[in-house]
Structures are given as C-alpha cells and as structure tokens.
Design a protein around this motif. Structure first.
Motif, short mmCIF file in Angstrom:
data_model
loop_
_atom_site.label_atom_id
_atom_site.label_comp_id
_atom_site.label_asym_id
_atom_site.label_seq_id
_atom_site.Cartn_x
_atom_site.Cartn_y
_atom_site.Cartn_z
N CYS A 299 0.86 -1.19 0.00
CA CYS A 299 0.00 0.00 0.00
C CYS A 299 0.89 1.23 0.00
O CYS A 299 1.96 1.24 0.62
N ALA A 300 0.46 2.25 -0.71
CA ALA A 300 1.20 3.51 -0.68
C ALA A 300 1.24 4.05 0.74
O ALA A 300 0.30 3.87 1.52
N SER A 301 2.34 4.71 1.09
CA SER A 301 2.49 5.30 2.42
C SER A 301 1.83 6.68 2.44
O SER A 301 1.89 7.43 1.45
N TYR A 302 1.23 7.00 3.56
CA TYR A 302 0.54 8.29 3.70
C TYR A 302 0.99 8.99 4.97
O TYR A 302 1.32 8.36 5.97
N ASP A 303 0.97 10.32 4.89
CA ASP A 303 1.19 11.15 6.07
C ASP A 303 0.19 12.30 6.00
O ASP A 303 -0.52 12.46 5.01
N ILE A 304 0.17 13.10 7.04
CA ILE A 304 -0.79 14.20 7.15
C ILE A 304 -0.04 15.52 7.32
O ILE A 304 0.95 15.60 8.06
N ILE A 305 -0.52 16.54 6.63
CA ILE A 305 -0.07 17.90 6.90
C ILE A 305 -1.30 18.72 7.30
O ILE A 305 -2.29 18.75 6.57
N LYS A 306 -1.23 19.35 8.45
CA LYS A 306 -2.32 20.20 8.92
C LYS A 306 -2.10 21.62 8.44
O LYS A 306 -1.00 22.16 8.59
N CYS A 307 -3.14 22.20 7.89
CA CYS A 307 -3.06 23.57 7.37
C CYS A 307 -4.32 24.32 7.77
O CYS A 307 -5.40 24.09 7.19
#
Length: 268
Positions: A53-61
């Motif tokens: 599975c592709a890796s995911y991360d989060i950026i909060k804006c």
C-alpha cells in the motif's frame, strides 16, 4: 509531517496533484473522510496483512488536513490497472488480463484477491482499477493499493467498485437494490467468490481474519491517535461497523467455501 509555511500555503494549489516536498515527489489530496485518517489506518492494516500500500502522512493547514503520499514511481514503472481492463471488469476478467501481460500473473492475482478481501473486511466502497497500482521493476511486479479514504462505508456505493462486480449477474437478482445494506452486498459478493474460486483463497481470508480481530483494529486506531496527538472522531462507529461485518463474514465461512476446485492458471 512538519513542512514550511510556503509548502502549506501551496497545498490547495496542488490538491489531487504531485508536488515536491523536502526534495521528494508527493501526491497531495485534501482529507475527505471527515478527518478520520482512514488512509493512515489503511496503511497500518495493510502492513499487518502483508498487502502493499502507498504510504501516507498528514499535513495540517489551518482548519484543513491534507494527505500526502510519496510517488510510487520511485520504486519503478508505476501505472494504475485501468490500462488492462474496462471499469466494469470482474475479478476473473482482470485475472485473464493479468495473465496476458505478466509472467507474474499468479502472484499478482494473489495480491489482487488480498486487496479484494481487504475491501470486504474493512468495508471499502471505492476500489476501482485506477486506485490499484501495478509497479514493475527489473526483477518483480507487484500491486499497491492507493486511495483508501472510504473505508468503513455503509452505503450502496460498493456496487460501483470494479472488484465487487459479478461474472454472473443472476446471483444477485434477488437483492432489493433500493433498500440494500453494505453487509448484504458483501455477503452476496463473498458467497459468489467462494463458490467459484480456489480453496487456497479461502485459507488466505481465514488468515487475514485471524490477524485483525476487532481488538487489533482498535489498537491500530489508538496508536495512530497517540502518534498524531489527535482524536479520530468516528472511531467508535468504525469499530462497530467492522465488528458486525466480521461476524457476518465468519458466519459465511462456517457454511461455505470448503469444497472449491482450483481455478487454472495459464502461466505456471
């Protein structure tokens, strides 16, 4: 992921596009799952189950979250499966197409069926061919899941998932489509698959169920909350949906799928 203010300000411009972040290419998309971090959850579950599975991360804006996913092209030649079959293709039609294009078709079909089981287990309502990536390198070919933000769905959208379509539509003629539930779709879908596929795949499903009981899913969610210092708003609902669905699938396995003959692979 911590990034500069300039990158944060650029995220809306690159929504559903690739952009360079800290020297790497990432796909950017606004978090469209009511901020439940389902892409992060899906990746952790895929790791447990041995699914790529592709890796995911989060950026909060400000008041928005964006998923970022590193470009799979860093691994090799990457393209989605829409090039091999029509959007309405069933699992077995995709199987035939894989056999025509790859000497690794048996491995790829095993990976595809694990993705299919993943979607059934975790109620993913949007698995199209364009969100499964075929990544080819000099030595191997593998399938990767992308776009898992509709996990734990409860509507009839699962009808439109390519992997949920049937080779024989007569098996679903008795379903009342106006009043169906996700679990009913799963039941008919899985029963048909168990009737027409190999015993080896039944065993794969049993192993996947053992690896992710409800307690494991709960821990995955809690670990993500701790890591991101964030409370996932719908975690109780997700756990409830999963528990009900898991029990339904276990009931099916108790009564079906124990005498299937293997489907023949053309490529040995």
């Amino acid at each position: 992921m911590e990034v500069s203010v300039d990158i944060k300000n650029s995220l809306p411009v690159f929504n559903h596009k690739f952009m360079m972040i800290n020297g790497k290419s990432y796909y950017v998309k606004e978090c469209d799952d009511n901020f439940n971090l389902k892409e992060i959850i899906a990746k952790r579950l895929a790791n447990i189950l041995g699914i790529k599975c592709a890796s995911y991360d989060i950026i909060k804006c400000d008041d928005t979250m964006y998923y970022i996913s590193e470009d799979l092209k860093k691994l090799g030649n990457a393209r989605n499966l829409s090039f091999i079959a029509s959007p309405s293709s069933s699992l077995y039609l995709i199987w035939d197409a894989l056999e025509k294009i790859s000497p690794d078709s048996r491995l790829l079909m095993q990976e595809l069926i694990k993705i299919y089981f993943f979607d059934l287990l975790f109620l993913n309502s949007d698995r199209k061919l364009h969100n499964i990536m075929l990544v080819n390198t000099i030595s191997s070919s593998h399938l990767y899941m992308i776009d898992n933000s509709l996990l734990f769905s409860s509507g009839r959208a699962e009808l439109f998932s390519s992997l949920a379509r049937y080779d024989d539509l007569e098996v679903i003629s008795s379903i009342n489509w106006d009043n169906n539930k996700q679990n009913e779709l799963n039941r008919h879908n899985l029963e048909y698959f168990l009737q027409t596929s190999a015993k080896e795949y039944v065993e794969i499903l049993k192993i996947m169920i053992k690896l992710v009981p409800v307690e494991v899913l709960k821990k995955v969610i809690e670990d993500i909350e701790l890591e991101y210092n964030y409370e996932i708003p719908d975690k109780a609902v997700m756990l409830e949906h999963y528990q009900i669905n898991l029990e339904n699938i276990k009931t099916i396995l108790e009564s079906r799928g124990e005498t299937n003959e293997p489907r023949i692979h053309k490529n040995k």
